[in-house]
Design a protein around this motif. Structure first.
Motif, PDB file in Angstrom:
ATOM      1  N   ALA A 222       0.978  -1.001  -0.121  1.00  7.69           N
ATOM      2  CA  ALA A 222      -0.007   0.082   0.024  1.00  7.69           C
ATOM      3  C   ALA A 222       0.881   1.300  -0.045  1.00  7.69           C
ATOM      4  O   ALA A 222       0.481   2.230  -0.548  1.00  7.69           O
ATOM      5  CB  ALA A 222      -0.760  -0.085   1.286  1.00  7.69           C
ATOM      6  N   LEU A 223       2.093   1.407   0.633  1.00  8.01           N
ATOM      7  CA  LEU A 223       2.953   2.659   0.746  1.00  8.01           C
ATOM      8  C   LEU A 223       3.762   2.694  -0.560  1.00  8.01           C
ATOM      9  O   LEU A 223       4.344   3.525  -0.343  1.00  8.01           O
ATOM     10  CB  LEU A 223       3.517   2.409   2.175  1.00  8.01           C
ATOM     11  N   THR A 224       3.799   1.706  -1.305  1.00 10.83           N
ATOM     12  CA  THR A 224       4.830   1.560  -2.327  1.00 10.83           C
ATOM     13  C   THR A 224       4.308   1.445  -3.806  1.00 10.83           C
ATOM     14  O   THR A 224       4.947   1.589  -4.505  1.00 10.83           O
ATOM     15  CB  THR A 224       6.143   0.639  -2.194  1.00 10.83           C
ATOM     16  N   THR A 225       2.970   1.310  -3.697  1.00  9.10           N
ATOM     17  CA  THR A 225       2.343   1.104  -4.814  1.00  9.10           C
ATOM     18  C   THR A 225       1.231   2.007  -4.862  1.00  9.10           C
ATOM     19  O   THR A 225       0.236   1.645  -4.357  1.00  9.10           O
ATOM     20  CB  THR A 225       2.219  -0.297  -5.239  1.00  9.10           C
ATOM     21  N   PRO A 226       0.943   2.828  -5.962  1.00 11.00           N
ATOM     22  CA  PRO A 226      -0.252   3.490  -6.169  1.00 11.00           C
ATOM     23  C   PRO A 226      -1.391   2.582  -6.389  1.00 11.00           C
ATOM     24  O   PRO A 226      -1.388   1.649  -7.155  1.00 11.00           O
ATOM     25  CB  PRO A 226       0.199   4.718  -7.404  1.00 11.00           C
ATOM     26  N   LEU A 227      -2.740   3.228  -6.312  1.00 17.17           N
ATOM     27  CA  LEU A 227      -3.720   2.513  -6.291  1.00 17.17           C
ATOM     28  C   LEU A 227      -4.039   2.007  -7.854  1.00 17.17           C
ATOM     29  O   LEU A 227      -4.496   1.013  -8.213  1.00 17.17           O
ATOM     30  CB  LEU A 227      -4.955   3.171  -5.671  1.00 17.17           C
ATOM     31  N   ASN A 228      -3.943   2.913  -8.605  1.00 15.25           N
ATOM     32  CA  ASN A 228      -4.054   2.713  -9.992  1.00 15.25           C
ATOM     33  C   ASN A 228      -3.160   1.530 -10.482  1.00 15.25           C
ATOM     34  O   ASN A 228      -3.666   0.707 -11.424  1.00 15.25           O
ATOM     35  CB  ASN A 228      -3.915   3.930 -10.817  1.00 15.25           C
ATOM     36  N   SER A 229      -2.038   1.297 -10.017  1.00 12.88           N
ATOM     37  CA  SER A 229      -0.894   0.279 -10.525  1.00 12.88           C
ATOM     38  C   SER A 229      -1.561  -0.932 -10.022  1.00 12.88           C
ATOM     39  O   SER A 229      -1.465  -1.865 -10.538  1.00 12.88           O
ATOM     40  CB  SER A 229       0.194   0.584 -10.008  1.00 12.88           C
ATOM     41  N   ILE A 230      -2.070  -0.961  -8.785  1.00 13.84           N
ATOM     42  CA  ILE A 230      -2.568  -2.178  -7.994  1.00 13.84           C
ATOM     43  C   ILE A 230      -3.796  -2.572  -8.951  1.00 13.84           C
ATOM     44  O   ILE A 230      -4.041  -3.873  -9.408  1.00 13.84           O
ATOM     45  CB  ILE A 230      -2.950  -1.957  -6.696  1.00 13.84           C
ATOM     46  N   ILE A 231      -4.667  -1.786  -9.292  1.00 12.30           N
ATOM     47  CA  ILE A 231      -5.848  -2.076 -10.270  1.00 12.30           C
ATOM     48  C   ILE A 231      -5.514  -2.711 -11.595  1.00 12.30           C
ATOM     49  O   ILE A 231      -5.990  -3.907 -11.804  1.00 12.30           O
ATOM     50  CB  ILE A 231      -6.586  -0.597 -10.533  1.00 12.30           C
TER      51      ILE A 231
END
Length: 174
Positions: free
Chosen positions: A130-139
């Motif tokens: 969560a602290l190293t990856t933006p939400l749009n990248s996780i999506i």
């Protein structure tokens, strides 16, 4: 912008492949849950904290503030696992209230230790992602894994609701 999002966009690992980070965290989570060893779980937790704080350069004070909320809930849950009620005194340590005993057994101590170890490893791993990856990248990663769009949309809606909730809390305080 919340600190979690700010760190996700400004840390030193932000340009690292999100798919690799996701698979790494998923592997750590599966390993932490399936292994019943407190030392391995603590090692996973300390490794993830080290990656987050020293490699990604998330400030330690901020990391502690962010992780403190789930830690409080996990401590409360662990206390609930630790305590047992019985009509007989079968405990290592107990108190008698009316005709019932409330206490701690060896099994409940072991269960609590294993649970807190799993929780620490899981929290450390999750917050690393969560602290190293933006939400749009996780999506994008979730879409590569062919997760249903309704599940991904639900994730985005919950994430947005958290933002709205935090904004409302801030306004109420003001």
């Amino acid at each position: 912008m919340l600190p979690i999002d700010r760190y996700a966009y400004t840390n030193r690992l932000r340009d690292f492949n999100p798919l690799v980070k996701f698979i790494f965290v998923l592997g750590a989570l599966i390993f932490a849950i399936s292994i019943n060893n407190i030392y391995i779980n603590l090692a996973i937790f300390l490794f993830m904290v080290s990656l987050t704080v020293f490699i990604a350069k998330i400030p330690l004070y901020s990391y502690i503030r962010i992780i403190s909320i789930p830690m409080i809930f996990s401590i409360i849950s662990t206390v609930a696992i630790l305590l047992n009620i019985s009509s007989e005194d079968i405990f290592i340590l107990s108190i008698k209230i009316f005709n019932k005993y409330i206490g701690i057994t060896e099994d409940s101590v072991l269960a609590s230790v294993y649970t807190i170890g799993r929780v620490l490893a899981s929290i450390g791993s999750t917050f690393f992602l969560a602290l190293t990856t933006p939400l749009n990248s996780i999506i994008r990663v979730l879409k590569k894994f062919k997760l249903p769009n309704s599940l991904i949309e639900l994730l985005v809606l919950i994430y947005r609701f958290i933002f709205i909730f935090i904004e409302e809390v801030s306004e109420i305080r003001t």
